[in-house]
Design a protein around this motif. Structure first.
Motif: not given
Length: 167
Positions: A99-104, A145-147, A152-159
């Protein structure tokens, strides 16, 4: 492609294509409906589809285009898409990381999200992603690369529950 070959193709790729389209659009019900419609169209063109190098890519692209078309009609017409009335099927519980991955992924620009999903989830090589979306391989590499950096930033914030302790 005869009926048995099409059945084998459908059984081997339906769940995978649904997961990939879900990752691209972020709505599992919509993804399932679009993939079903794409397979219905593939059935109608199964003789032509047998000469295609990657029939799964054809179905995935068709399903994605159907989803985009539905989204546009829904957005611009101001009305909900047509849906068959029926009992809602029970879906298995979804993993929180999924769910976190899809949201990101939903927060990425469409081109980056599509490149990430096709390369990392559909497991296509860069040259095949480029052919499927109609972009040069260098562009796909840049989008990846950009994605990845943004993810990485989005998932680090939402862990959830990430607590760091000093040693």
């Amino acid at each position: 492609m005869d009926e048995d070959e099409f059945d084998a193709f459908y059984n081997a790729s339906y769940r995978r294509v649904c997961a990939q389209v879900y990752a691209m659009i972020g709505d599992s019900d919509e993804a399932a409906e679009c993939v079903q419609e794409a397979f219905a169209r593939a059935w109608a063109h199964r003789r032509k589809l047998s000469s295609v190098d990657y029939p799964e890519a054809w179905v995935r692209t068709t399903a994605y285009r159907l989803a985009v078309g539905r989204w546009r009609r829904k957005k611009y017409a101001g009305r909900a898409t047509d849906r068959a009335v029926g009992i809602r099927m029970e879906m298995p519980a979804v993993d929180e990381t999924h769910v976190a991955l899809v949201a990101a992924l939903k927060k990425l620009p469409e081109a980056q999200r599509q490149a990430i999903v096709l390369h990392h989830i559909a497991d296509l090589p860069v040259y095949q992603v480029a052919a499927e979306v109609g972009a040069p391989t260098g562009t796909i590499k840049a989008r990846l690369a950009r994605g990845r950096a943004t993810l990485a930033e989005l998932l680090a914030d939402e862990t959830p529950g990430a607590v760091w302790k000093e040693a």
